[in-house]
Every structure is written in structure tokens, then in C-alpha cells.
Design a protein around this motif. Structure first.
Motif, PDB file in Angstrom:
ATOM      1  N   THR A  98       9.858   3.068 -19.886  1.00 16.51           N
ATOM      2  CA  THR A  98      10.398   2.821 -21.683  1.00 16.51           C
ATOM      3  C   THR A  98      11.763   4.047 -21.198  1.00 16.51           C
ATOM      4  OG1 THR A  98       8.792   4.993 -21.892  1.00 16.51           O
ATOM      5  CG2 THR A  98       8.119   2.581 -22.021  1.00 16.51           C
ATOM      6  N   PHE A  99      11.998   3.588 -22.189  1.00 14.49           N
ATOM      7  CA  PHE A  99      13.584   4.242 -22.578  1.00 14.49           C
ATOM      8  C   PHE A  99      13.767   5.153 -24.082  1.00 14.49           C
ATOM      9  CE2 PHE A  99      17.684   5.067 -24.581  1.00 14.49           C
ATOM     10  CZ  PHE A  99      18.358   6.012 -23.370  1.00 14.49           C
ATOM     11  N   GLN A 100      13.046   6.184 -24.573  1.00 13.34           N
ATOM     12  CA  GLN A 100      13.770   7.205 -25.007  1.00 13.34           C
ATOM     13  C   GLN A 100      14.381   8.543 -25.224  1.00 13.34           C
ATOM     14  OE1 GLN A 100       9.425   8.128 -26.528  1.00 13.34           O
ATOM     15  NE2 GLN A 100       9.984   8.699 -28.709  1.00 13.34           N
ATOM     16  N   ASP A 101      14.979   9.142 -25.994  1.00 11.63           N
ATOM     17  CA  ASP A 101      15.978  10.218 -25.942  1.00 11.63           C
ATOM     18  C   ASP A 101      16.343  10.219 -24.993  1.00 11.63           C
ATOM     19  OD1 ASP A 101      14.757  10.622 -28.371  1.00 11.63           O
ATOM     20  OD2 ASP A 101      12.947  11.380 -27.460  1.00 11.63           O
ATOM     21  N   GLY A 102      17.926   9.804 -24.057  1.00 11.58           N
ATOM     22  CA  GLY A 102      18.320   9.750 -23.230  1.00 11.58           C
ATOM     23  C   GLY A 102      17.342   9.681 -21.482  1.00 11.58           C
ATOM     24  N   CYS A 103      15.895   9.301 -21.485  1.00 10.77           N
ATOM     25  CA  CYS A 103      15.083   9.457 -20.454  1.00 10.77           C
ATOM     26  C   CYS A 103      14.640   8.487 -19.846  1.00 10.77           C
ATOM     27  CB  CYS A 103      14.267  10.260 -20.443  1.00 10.77           C
ATOM     28  SG  CYS A 103      15.214  12.296 -20.677  1.00 10.77           S
ATOM     29  N   LEU A 104      15.038   7.575 -19.220  1.00 10.47           N
ATOM     30  CA  LEU A 104      13.228   6.936 -18.954  1.00 10.47           C
ATOM     31  C   LEU A 104      12.274   7.373 -18.075  1.00 10.47           C
ATOM     32  CD1 LEU A 104      16.119   5.079 -16.177  1.00 10.47           C
ATOM     33  CD2 LEU A 104      15.305   3.946 -18.148  1.00 10.47           C
ATOM     34  N   THR A 105      11.069   6.712 -18.541  1.00  8.42           N
ATOM     35  CA  THR A 105       9.946   6.988 -18.263  1.00  8.42           C
ATOM     36  C   THR A 105       9.298   6.076 -17.338  1.00  8.42           C
ATOM     37  OG1 THR A 105       9.546   8.308 -20.040  1.00  8.42           O
ATOM     38  CG2 THR A 105       7.362   7.970 -19.002  1.00  8.42           C
ATOM     39  N   ILE A 106       8.615   5.996 -15.943  1.00  9.64           N
ATOM     40  CA  ILE A 106       8.378   5.520 -15.297  1.00  9.64           C
ATOM     41  C   ILE A 106       7.067   5.403 -15.209  1.00  9.64           C
ATOM     42  CG2 ILE A 106       8.741   4.128 -13.581  1.00  9.64           C
ATOM     43  CD1 ILE A 106      11.871   5.158 -13.369  1.00  9.64           C
ATOM     44  N   ARG A 107       6.307   4.595 -15.729  1.00  8.87           N
ATOM     45  CA  ARG A 107       5.246   4.837 -15.108  1.00  8.87           C
ATOM     46  C   ARG A 107       4.326   4.170 -13.657  1.00  8.87           C
ATOM     47  NH1 ARG A 107       5.843   4.828 -21.255  1.00  8.87           N
ATOM     48  NH2 ARG A 107       4.228   6.643 -21.287  1.00  8.87           N
ATOM     49  N   PHE A 108       3.974   4.462 -13.257  1.00  2.10           N
ATOM     50  CA  PHE A 108       3.083   3.785 -11.706  1.00  2.10           C
ATOM     51  C   PHE A 108       0.895   3.549 -11.921  1.00  2.10           C
ATOM     52  CE2 PHE A 108       6.333   6.571 -11.071  1.00  2.10           C
ATOM     53  CZ  PHE A 108       6.810   6.372 -10.007  1.00  2.10           C
TER      54      PHE A 108
ATOM     55  N   LYS B 148       0.649  -1.149   0.244  1.00  3.12           N
ATOM     56  CA  LYS B 148      -0.400  -0.121   0.310  1.00  3.12           C
ATOM     57  C   LYS B 148       0.670   1.543  -0.526  1.00  3.12           C
ATOM     58  CE  LYS B 148      -4.233  -0.401   2.556  1.00  3.12           C
ATOM     59  NZ  LYS B 148      -5.103  -0.601   3.293  1.00  3.12           N
ATOM     60  N   SER B 149       1.950   1.188   0.901  1.00  3.22           N
ATOM     61  CA  SER B 149       2.865   1.921   0.790  1.00  3.22           C
ATOM     62  C   SER B 149       3.648   2.880   0.284  1.00  3.22           C
ATOM     63  CB  SER B 149       3.084   2.405   2.191  1.00  3.22           C
ATOM     64  OG  SER B 149       4.215   1.913   2.707  1.00  3.22           O
ATOM     65  N   ALA B 150       4.685   1.585  -0.550  1.00  8.51           N
ATOM     66  CA  ALA B 150       5.485   1.864  -1.459  1.00  8.51           C
ATOM     67  C   ALA B 150       5.108   2.600  -3.236  1.00  8.51           C
ATOM     68  CB  ALA B 150       5.598  -0.048  -1.679  1.00  8.51           C
ATOM     69  N   LEU B 151       5.721   2.689  -3.898  1.00  3.99           N
ATOM     70  CA  LEU B 151       6.184   2.459  -4.905  1.00  3.99           C
ATOM     71  C   LEU B 151       5.751   1.496  -5.968  1.00  3.99           C
ATOM     72  CD1 LEU B 151       9.552   5.194  -6.116  1.00  3.99           C
ATOM     73  CD2 LEU B 151       7.452   5.863  -5.657  1.00  3.99           C
ATOM     74  N   GLN B 152       4.461   1.959  -7.119  1.00  2.00           N
ATOM     75  CA  GLN B 152       3.989   0.704  -7.543  1.00  2.00           C
ATOM     76  C   GLN B 152       4.010   0.777  -9.074  1.00  2.00           C
ATOM     77  OE1 GLN B 152       3.016  -2.249  -6.073  1.00  2.00           O
ATOM     78  NE2 GLN B 152       3.948  -1.066  -4.128  1.00  2.00           N
ATOM     79  N   ALA B 153       5.431   0.945  -9.427  1.00  2.00           N
ATOM     80  CA  ALA B 153       5.409   1.383 -10.969  1.00  2.00           C
ATOM     81  C   ALA B 153       4.393   0.139 -11.692  1.00  2.00           C
ATOM     82  CB  ALA B 153       7.194   1.774 -11.341  1.00  2.00           C
ATOM     83  N   THR B 154       4.875   0.010 -13.015  1.00  2.00           N
ATOM     84  CA  THR B 154       3.642  -0.764 -13.850  1.00  2.00           C
ATOM     85  C   THR B 154       4.743  -0.827 -15.210  1.00  2.00           C
ATOM     86  OG1 THR B 154       2.461   0.753 -14.817  1.00  2.00           O
ATOM     87  CG2 THR B 154       1.415  -0.861 -12.682  1.00  2.00           C
ATOM     88  N   ALA B 155       5.117   0.129 -15.752  1.00  2.00           N
ATOM     89  CA  ALA B 155       6.241  -0.098 -16.699  1.00  2.00           C
ATOM     90  C   ALA B 155       7.285   0.936 -16.757  1.00  2.00           C
ATOM     91  CB  ALA B 155       5.183  -0.169 -18.444  1.00  2.00           C
TER      92      ALA B 155
ATOM     93  N   GLY C 102       3.464   9.345 -13.701  1.00  2.00           N
ATOM     94  CA  GLY C 102       4.833   9.000 -14.378  1.00  2.00           C
ATOM     95  C   GLY C 102       5.608  10.155 -14.286  1.00  2.00           C
ATOM     96  N   LEU C 103       7.369   9.255 -14.242  1.00  2.00           N
ATOM     97  CA  LEU C 103       7.928  10.394 -14.270  1.00  2.00           C
ATOM     98  C   LEU C 103       9.075   9.973 -14.623  1.00  2.00           C
ATOM     99  CD1 LEU C 103       9.507  11.691 -12.267  1.00  2.00           C
ATOM    100  CD2 LEU C 103      10.429   9.208 -10.560  1.00  2.00           C
ATOM    101  N   LEU C 104       9.676  11.093 -15.369  1.00  2.00           N
ATOM    102  CA  LEU C 104      11.009  11.211 -16.495  1.00  2.00           C
ATOM    103  C   LEU C 104      12.281  11.638 -16.125  1.00  2.00           C
ATOM    104  CD1 LEU C 104      11.057  10.853 -19.554  1.00  2.00           C
ATOM    105  CD2 LEU C 104      10.840  13.319 -19.875  1.00  2.00           C
ATOM    106  N   LEU C 105      13.504  10.427 -16.398  1.00  2.00           N
ATOM    107  CA  LEU C 105      14.523  10.454 -15.426  1.00  2.00           C
ATOM    108  C   LEU C 105      15.474  10.295 -16.525  1.00  2.00           C
ATOM    109  CD1 LEU C 105      14.128   8.460 -12.551  1.00  2.00           C
ATOM    110  CD2 LEU C 105      14.417  11.035 -12.185  1.00  2.00           C
ATOM    111  N   PRO C 106      16.339  11.495 -16.738  1.00  2.00           N
ATOM    112  CA  PRO C 106      17.477  11.039 -17.265  1.00  2.00           C
ATOM    113  C   PRO C 106      18.682  10.594 -17.323  1.00  2.00           C
ATOM    114  CG  PRO C 106      18.008  13.700 -16.461  1.00  2.00           C
ATOM    115  CD  PRO C 106      16.224  12.409 -16.278  1.00  2.00           C
TER     116      PRO C 106
END
Length: 148
Positions: free
Chosen positions: A40-50, A31-38, A55-59
């Protein structure tokens, strides 16, 4: 990024009680933790979906864990550990999503601001009782300046 060593676990016999406690801890953690589901990598960034669609974009240039990664290595990244880590089995890489987020100062500043705002709205039972008692007396007592 901080490396955490596994703690030595003492063997405990698995009883119904121990199993029940472990299941409850797992429910609370889920319940309390991050629950990422996917991821992807594009243009030098990771996209993490919850789970909730956010979502979150990390270079990746900010994270030394990904030094030497090629496009196919990023394509092989998966979400693991119940949605709390990014994994690449070929490279034997398991990176905590919370750790990636905590490495970003702007994200941590935003998180601190959100948490402060949320905590400021919370009221303990003692605070609620004090507010009711003050309300019966006509509101918050005025500060009395002591003249010496």
C-alpha cells in the motif's frame, strides 16, 4: 539499484528428473525468499506486508525507480513474482523487494546484525564434537602462556 540481465538459458528436454529438480528448487526458493502479500502507499511511503504479518515501511523518495509516479501509479502497484517483487504493469515496472531493502543502509546494518547473531549460535558437527570432547576433559583447556 543494480540491474541484472537475464542469463541465456540452454534448452534442455523436460524429463521427469529435470521437472522434479525444478520443483524442488522452487520449494527451496519459496521457503527462503521474501514472501510479501500486500503493498500500500500512504504519506509518501510504501508499506509492504509479509506472510507472517510483519511489515516494512519504505519512503519512496529514496528510490529513483518511483520518480514520476503519481498517486494512481502507486495504487496500481501489486506484489508479483511469488511475493518477491513490486509490479506496475502500466509503467512496465518490476522492482525486487530485496533490492529495495538492500538500498537502505540502516536496514542492511540491522540485517547484518541479525544474521551475525543467528550464525553465532549455530554449531557444526565438528564444533559440537569438540565441545563434548573438551567437556569430558573437564572443560575448555586453559591457555598456556609460553615464557621465552
Amino acid at each position: 539499484m543494480k540491474t541484472i540481465s537475464a542469463k541465456l538459458q540452454v534448452d534442455r528436454p523436460v524429463t521427469e528428473e529435470v521437472l522434479g529438480e525444478a520443483i524442488e528448487r522452487g520449494r527451496l526458493r519459496h521457503k527462503s525468499a521474501l514472501q510479501a502479500t500486500a503493498v500500500t502507499f500512504q504519506d509518501g511511503c510504501l508499506t509492504i506486508r509479509f506472510e507472517d504479518g510483519a511489515g516494512l515501511l519504505l519512503p519512496v523518495k529514496l528510490f529513483p525507480e518511483f520518480d514520476g509516479f503519481e498517486a494512481e501509479d502507486f495504487a496500481a502497484l501489486t506484489v508479483g513474482f511469488s511475493g518477491t517483487a513490486l509490479c506496475n504493469e502500466e509503467k512496465d515496472l518490476h522492482v525486487s523487494i530485496a533490492g529495495l531493502i538492500s538500498a537502505s543502509k540502516p536496514l542492511m546494518n540491522m540485517a547484518a546484525s541479525v544474521i551475525s547473531s543467528r550464525n553465532g549460535r549455530q554449531s557444526s558437527a565438528a564444533k559440537a564434537e569438540a565441545a563434548r570432547a573438551n567437556g569430558k576433559k573437564g572443560g575448555r583447556p586453559r591457555k598456556v602462556e609460553v615464557v621465552q
